[in-house]
Motif scaffolding. Sequence first.
Motif, PDB file in Angstrom:
ATOM      1  N   ALA A   1     -11.343  -8.172  52.440  1.00 22.95           N
ATOM      2  CA  ALA A   1     -11.353  -7.049  53.706  1.00 22.95           C
ATOM      3  C   ALA A   1     -11.598  -5.787  53.088  1.00 22.95           C
ATOM      4  O   ALA A   1     -11.962  -4.798  53.542  1.00 22.95           O
ATOM      5  N   ALA A   2     -10.730  -5.374  52.023  1.00 21.48           N
ATOM      6  CA  ALA A   2     -10.708  -3.992  51.585  1.00 21.48           C
ATOM      7  C   ALA A   2     -12.132  -3.869  50.987  1.00 21.48           C
ATOM      8  O   ALA A   2     -12.531  -2.612  51.112  1.00 21.48           O
ATOM      9  N   LEU A   3     -12.970  -4.612  50.383  1.00 23.13           N
ATOM     10  CA  LEU A   3     -14.088  -4.420  49.789  1.00 23.13           C
ATOM     11  C   LEU A   3     -15.046  -4.138  50.924  1.00 23.13           C
ATOM     12  O   LEU A   3     -16.009  -3.804  50.666  1.00 23.13           O
ATOM     13  N   GLY A   4     -14.791  -4.596  52.296  1.00 14.20           N
ATOM     14  CA  GLY A   4     -15.692  -4.456  53.253  1.00 14.20           C
ATOM     15  C   GLY A   4     -15.965  -5.858  54.017  1.00 14.20           C
ATOM     16  O   GLY A   4     -16.302  -5.629  55.344  1.00 14.20           O
ATOM     17  N   GLY A   5     -15.230  -6.674  53.779  1.00 19.28           N
ATOM     18  CA  GLY A   5     -15.102  -7.917  54.579  1.00 19.28           C
ATOM     19  C   GLY A   5     -16.209  -9.201  54.294  1.00 19.28           C
ATOM     20  O   GLY A   5     -17.102  -8.768  53.714  1.00 19.28           O
ATOM     21  N   ARG A   6     -16.019 -10.135  54.517  1.00 20.24           N
ATOM     22  CA  ARG A   6     -16.797 -11.388  54.271  1.00 20.24           C
ATOM     23  C   ARG A   6     -18.049 -11.225  54.781  1.00 20.24           C
ATOM     24  O   ARG A   6     -19.151 -11.553  54.133  1.00 20.24           O
ATOM     25  N   ALA A   7     -18.248 -10.560  55.983  1.00 20.65           N
ATOM     26  CA  ALA A   7     -19.478 -10.641  56.460  1.00 20.65           C
ATOM     27  C   ALA A   7     -20.454  -9.492  55.983  1.00 20.65           C
ATOM     28  O   ALA A   7     -21.805 -10.017  55.749  1.00 20.65           O
ATOM     29  N   ALA A   8     -20.018  -8.433  55.536  1.00 23.08           N
ATOM     30  CA  ALA A   8     -20.683  -7.452  54.775  1.00 23.08           C
ATOM     31  C   ALA A   8     -21.051  -7.773  53.425  1.00 23.08           C
ATOM     32  O   ALA A   8     -22.021  -7.669  53.088  1.00 23.08           O
ATOM     33  N   LEU A   9     -20.020  -8.689  52.787  1.00 19.59           N
ATOM     34  CA  LEU A   9     -20.315  -9.131  51.561  1.00 19.59           C
ATOM     35  C   LEU A   9     -21.601 -10.212  51.623  1.00 19.59           C
ATOM     36  O   LEU A   9     -22.391 -10.267  50.560  1.00 19.59           O
ATOM     37  N   ALA A  10     -21.512 -10.924  52.593  1.00 18.66           N
ATOM     38  CA  ALA A  10     -22.402 -12.287  52.628  1.00 18.66           C
ATOM     39  C   ALA A  10     -23.911 -11.572  52.765  1.00 18.66           C
ATOM     40  O   ALA A  10     -24.765 -12.411  52.432  1.00 18.66           O
ATOM     41  N   LYS A  11     -24.011 -10.312  53.292  1.00 19.08           N
ATOM     42  CA  LYS A  11     -25.251  -9.794  53.407  1.00 19.08           C
ATOM     43  C   LYS A  11     -25.908  -9.454  52.182  1.00 19.08           C
ATOM     44  O   LYS A  11     -27.142  -9.055  52.166  1.00 19.08           O
ATOM     45  N   LEU A  12     -25.160  -9.183  51.119  1.00 12.52           N
ATOM     46  CA  LEU A  12     -25.569  -8.707  49.681  1.00 12.52           C
ATOM     47  C   LEU A  12     -26.251  -9.698  49.106  1.00 12.52           C
ATOM     48  O   LEU A  12     -25.818 -10.834  48.682  1.00 12.52           O
TER      49      LEU A  12
END
Length: 251
Positions: free
Chosen positions: A35-46
């Motif tokens: 969550a601190a990194l940006g959240g699973r959803a945001a990470l999954a887009k990379l």
Amino acid sequence: MVTLAKRLLVVGALCGWALPASAQTVDEVVEKHLAALGGRAALAKLQSRQMVGTITLSLPVGGDVTGSVEALNAVPNKARTLIKLDLTALGAGPIQIDQRFDGTSGYMLDSMQGDRPITGTQLQSMKSAVFPSAFLNYKERGASVELKGKEKVGERDAYVLVVTPKDGAVVRQYLDAESYLPVRMVTAVEVPGMGVLDQTSDFSDQRDVDGVKVPFLIKSSSAAQSFTISVTKVDHNVTVDEKLFVKPGGV
């Protein structure tokens, strides 16, 4: 020049820059970190990340040497790091170190110490690395994570996570006790002529890039050398040329 050559180890795949933690269960710590990194959803887009910056090596003879560094990562674990330095003042001239990993095999293009395949602990660790976060679905990959209490990193408290991959070296991740962002990582690196050494990397200047936190300052040290990477630009989801991950002529 032999001593200098031994000290010029390549910066490892930058995809595992760090992670964060809490004081609860390991699962809770991992989720707060993501969550601190940006959240699973945001990470999954990379799907890929391209980083450019400068690297400054602190050498025992000749002082600091500054050059350029470029890093490219792509899912799930492909990585390429390119370092260019001018050691003319030290009698070595311009050098280039190009480390490549295609997800299965690795190769080093080294103008000083010669080209060679990547093997041993370094290869296993590269296979175990995951972009964009080593904590995404780590259980499914056969890795384990233990929470080992708190330690001081500078003046701040940090939780310590010990990450044991299915294959490869154990990594100690230090996570700020308040922000859950990465502050330190300790891992093993192989240095030609010196064997396997512990390398400590400290992370700071965390910036938001496309909704994901990325450290823009990395300071690393080992018994062989110390270096600082100052990131100047990060781009996500860039078009990836697969040839950059393999030995030239391998595609």
